[in-house]
Design a protein around this motif. Structure first.
Motif, short mmCIF file in Angstrom:
data_model
loop_
_atom_site.label_atom_id
_atom_site.label_comp_id
_atom_site.label_asym_id
_atom_site.label_seq_id
_atom_site.Cartn_x
_atom_site.Cartn_y
_atom_site.Cartn_z
N THR A 63 -74.40 41.69 -10.49
CA THR A 63 -74.87 43.01 -10.10
C THR A 63 -73.96 44.06 -10.71
OG1 THR A 63 -73.57 42.91 -8.07
CG2 THR A 63 -75.86 42.20 -7.93
N PRO A 64 -74.51 45.20 -11.07
CA PRO A 64 -73.66 46.23 -11.67
C PRO A 64 -72.66 46.76 -10.65
CG PRO A 64 -75.90 47.04 -11.34
CD PRO A 64 -75.89 45.59 -10.97
N ALA A 65 -71.59 47.31 -11.14
CA ALA A 65 -70.56 47.86 -10.28
C ALA A 65 -71.12 49.03 -9.48
CB ALA A 65 -69.37 48.33 -11.12
N LEU A 66 -70.61 49.17 -8.27
CA LEU A 66 -71.04 50.28 -7.42
C LEU A 66 -70.47 51.59 -7.95
CD1 LEU A 66 -70.37 48.60 -3.96
CD2 LEU A 66 -72.56 48.81 -5.14
N ASP A 67 -71.12 52.68 -7.58
CA ASP A 67 -70.61 53.99 -7.96
C ASP A 67 -69.26 54.21 -7.29
OD1 ASP A 67 -72.83 54.60 -9.50
OD2 ASP A 67 -73.93 55.46 -7.81
N PRO A 68 -68.35 54.87 -7.98
CA PRO A 68 -67.04 55.11 -7.39
C PRO A 68 -67.14 55.99 -6.15
CG PRO A 68 -67.18 56.03 -9.63
CD PRO A 68 -68.49 55.41 -9.31
N LEU A 69 -66.27 55.72 -5.19
CA LEU A 69 -66.22 56.52 -3.97
C LEU A 69 -65.35 57.75 -4.22
CD1 LEU A 69 -65.61 53.68 -1.39
CD2 LEU A 69 -67.75 54.86 -1.85
N PRO A 70 -65.74 58.87 -3.67
CA PRO A 70 -64.89 60.05 -3.84
C PRO A 70 -63.58 59.87 -3.07
CG PRO A 70 -66.71 60.53 -2.35
CD PRO A 70 -66.94 59.15 -2.88
N ALA A 71 -62.49 60.26 -3.68
CA ALA A 71 -61.19 60.13 -3.04
C ALA A 71 -60.30 61.27 -3.50
CB ALA A 71 -60.55 58.80 -3.40
N ALA A 72 -59.41 61.65 -2.62
CA ALA A 72 -58.46 62.71 -2.96
C ALA A 72 -57.13 62.06 -3.34
CB ALA A 72 -58.27 63.64 -1.77
N GLY A 73 -56.46 62.62 -4.30
CA GLY A 73 -55.16 62.11 -4.71
C GLY A 73 -55.27 61.16 -5.89
N SER A 76 -52.10 56.06 -7.53
CA SER A 76 -50.78 55.69 -7.00
C SER A 76 -50.65 56.11 -5.54
CB SER A 76 -49.67 56.34 -7.81
OG SER A 76 -49.70 55.88 -9.13
N ASP A 77 -51.15 57.31 -5.20
CA ASP A 77 -51.10 57.76 -3.81
C ASP A 77 -51.93 56.85 -2.91
OD1 ASP A 77 -49.53 59.93 -4.56
OD2 ASP A 77 -51.26 61.29 -4.75
N LEU A 78 -53.11 56.47 -3.37
CA LEU A 78 -53.98 55.61 -2.56
C LEU A 78 -53.34 54.24 -2.34
CD1 LEU A 78 -57.39 56.51 -4.21
CD2 LEU A 78 -56.58 57.23 -1.95
N VAL A 79 -52.75 53.68 -3.38
CA VAL A 79 -52.09 52.36 -3.26
C VAL A 79 -50.92 52.46 -2.30
CG1 VAL A 79 -50.77 50.61 -4.50
CG2 VAL A 79 -52.86 51.55 -5.51
N ARG A 80 -50.13 53.50 -2.44
CA ARG A 80 -48.98 53.70 -1.54
C ARG A 80 -49.44 53.81 -0.10
NH1 ARG A 80 -47.13 58.36 -3.26
NH2 ARG A 80 -48.13 59.47 -1.55
N ASP A 81 -50.53 54.55 0.14
CA ASP A 81 -51.05 54.70 1.51
C ASP A 81 -51.54 53.36 2.08
OD1 ASP A 81 -50.48 57.38 1.37
OD2 ASP A 81 -52.56 57.99 0.98
N GLN A 82 -52.13 52.49 1.22
CA GLN A 82 -52.62 51.20 1.67
C GLN A 82 -51.47 50.26 2.01
OE1 GLN A 82 -55.81 50.04 2.22
NE2 GLN A 82 -56.31 52.21 2.06
N ARG A 83 -50.33 50.45 1.40
CA ARG A 83 -49.20 49.55 1.63
C ARG A 83 -48.42 49.90 2.91
NH1 ARG A 83 -46.84 48.83 -4.51
NH2 ARG A 83 -48.58 47.54 -5.23
N ARG A 84 -48.73 51.03 3.51
CA ARG A 84 -47.99 51.43 4.72
C ARG A 84 -48.48 50.70 5.93
NH1 ARG A 84 -47.54 57.94 3.86
NH2 ARG A 84 -46.33 57.78 1.99
#
Length: 84
Positions: A63-73, A76-84
């Motif tokens: 199946t084709p890749a899903l459309d990207p989700l909107p995100a702020a930042g 690197s910021d998102l990865v850092r937030d997920q690691r907390r």
């Protein structure tokens, strides 16, 4: 026969003539094989295995890749937030 990309580009007709005569040409990039040109009349190993019934083609395409989700930042910021 192995040839580099530049050699293939510079002498494409000669290499295709070699393939026409039944030879396989392996294309290399900095010495590492990346592609193969084979005579059309010779089945590939995969085609042979399919014909023998030893492997089967995948029933569906991925199946084709899903459309990207909107995100702020930044990523690197998102990865850092997920690691907390």
């Amino acid at each position: 026969m192995e040839v580099g990309i530049k050699e293939l580009r510079d002498n494409l007709s000669r290499h295709l003539a070699s393939v026409h005569h039944g030879h396989t040409v392996t294309i290399t990039d900095h010495g590492r094989p990346i592609a193969r040109i084979v005579p059309i009349g010779h089945p590939t190993r995969l085609e042979t295995l399919i014909a023998e019934g030893r492997v089967a083609k995948a029933p569906h395409r991925k199946t084709p890749a899903l459309d990207p989700l909107p995100a702020a930042g930044t990523v690197s910021d998102l990865v850092r937030d997920q690691r907390r």
